[in-house]
Design a protein around this motif. Structure first.
Motif, PDB file in Angstrom:
ATOM      1  N   GLN A  66       0.828  -1.210   0.000  1.00  0.00           N
ATOM      2  CA  GLN A  66       0.000   0.000   0.000  1.00  0.00           C
ATOM      3  C   GLN A  66       0.860   1.256   0.000  1.00  0.00           C
ATOM      4  OE1 GLN A  66      -2.478  -0.629   3.459  1.00  0.00           O
ATOM      5  NE2 GLN A  66      -4.239  -1.156   2.176  1.00  0.00           N
ATOM      6  N   GLN A  67       1.933   1.230   0.766  1.00  0.00           N
ATOM      7  CA  GLN A  67       2.832   2.380   0.804  1.00  0.00           C
ATOM      8  C   GLN A  67       3.470   2.626  -0.560  1.00  0.00           C
ATOM      9  OE1 GLN A  67       5.462   1.268   3.996  1.00  0.00           O
ATOM     10  NE2 GLN A  67       4.101   2.062   5.585  1.00  0.00           N
ATOM     11  N   LEU A  68       3.843   1.547  -1.240  1.00  0.00           N
ATOM     12  CA  LEU A  68       4.413   1.699  -2.587  1.00  0.00           C
ATOM     13  C   LEU A  68       3.396   2.285  -3.557  1.00  0.00           C
ATOM     14  CD1 LEU A  68       6.551  -1.502  -3.243  1.00  0.00           C
ATOM     15  CD2 LEU A  68       7.342   0.856  -3.221  1.00  0.00           C
ATOM     16  N   VAL A  69       2.174   1.794  -3.495  1.00  0.00           N
ATOM     17  CA  VAL A  69       1.123   2.314  -4.380  1.00  0.00           C
ATOM     18  C   VAL A  69       0.890   3.787  -4.114  1.00  0.00           C
ATOM     19  CG1 VAL A  69      -1.351   2.193  -4.886  1.00  0.00           C
ATOM     20  CG2 VAL A  69      -0.013   0.093  -4.762  1.00  0.00           C
ATOM     21  N   GLN A  70       0.801   4.171  -2.851  1.00  0.00           N
ATOM     22  CA  GLN A  70       0.584   5.575  -2.508  1.00  0.00           C
ATOM     23  C   GLN A  70       1.746   6.440  -2.977  1.00  0.00           C
ATOM     24  OE1 GLN A  70      -0.068   5.384   1.717  1.00  0.00           O
ATOM     25  NE2 GLN A  70      -2.230   4.799   1.496  1.00  0.00           N
ATOM     26  N   LYS A  71       2.948   5.964  -2.790  1.00  0.00           N
ATOM     27  CA  LYS A  71       4.132   6.704  -3.228  1.00  0.00           C
ATOM     28  C   LYS A  71       4.119   6.891  -4.742  1.00  0.00           C
ATOM     29  CE  LYS A  71       9.131   6.197  -3.538  1.00  0.00           C
ATOM     30  NZ  LYS A  71      10.258   5.280  -3.323  1.00  0.00           N
ATOM     31  N   ASN A  72       3.781   5.829  -5.458  1.00  0.00           N
ATOM     32  CA  ASN A  72       3.768   5.899  -6.923  1.00  0.00           C
ATOM     33  C   ASN A  72       2.630   6.781  -7.437  1.00  0.00           C
ATOM     34  OD1 ASN A  72       6.059   4.294  -7.211  1.00  0.00           O
ATOM     35  ND2 ASN A  72       4.863   2.420  -7.196  1.00  0.00           N
ATOM     36  N   LEU A  73       1.491   6.739  -6.760  1.00  0.00           N
ATOM     37  CA  LEU A  73       0.386   7.618  -7.152  1.00  0.00           C
ATOM     38  C   LEU A  73       0.744   9.083  -6.943  1.00  0.00           C
ATOM     39  CD1 LEU A  73      -2.792   5.723  -5.929  1.00  0.00           C
ATOM     40  CD2 LEU A  73      -2.093   6.169  -8.274  1.00  0.00           C
TER      41      LEU A  73
END
Length: 118
Positions: free
Chosen positions: A103-110
């Motif tokens: 989830q942290q990776l997705v948020q960072k990429n978004l």
């Protein structure tokens, strides 16, 4: 003109596609490695326990020693149950960690995508 845009395209590709992909692949590999280690530990412990129990049964020579083996089986059953619970808890914790990091990776990429879109 294509020579001047090529470094920009490469930098954009690296930032928007390659780097996020590597981050996610690294996360997946880390999770698989930890999960495999947990499974190997559980298998090793189960095998060792089974072999120890088999040796205990082989050493029973009379009624008293058979009774002792049966009594030790009850303790072993409790130990196995506790071990299974501990193994399950370990795997659940690994899965939660994986989901959280994902989830942290997705948020960072978004965030990165929206910053680049503006």
């Amino acid at each position: 003109m294509s020579q001047t845009t090529s470094p920009n395209v490469n930098a954009s590709f690296e930032r928007l596609v390659a780097a996020p992909y590597r981050s996610y692949a690294d996360l997946v590999l880390e999770y698989c490695q930890k999960l495999s280690a947990a499974q190997n530990d559980a298998i090793r412990a189960g095998t060792d326990l089974g072999m120890a129990q088999a040796r205990t049964w082989l050493e029973a020579r009379d009624i008293e020693s058979f009774q002792l083996v049966v009594e030790s089986q009850q303790k072993t059953s409790q130990d196995v149950s506790e071990r299974f619970k501990g193994d399950a808890d370990r795997i659940v914790a690994l899965s939660r960690e994986y989901a959280q990091k994902g989830q942290q990776l997705v948020q960072k990429n978004l965030k990165s995508l929206t910053a680049n879109a503006s």
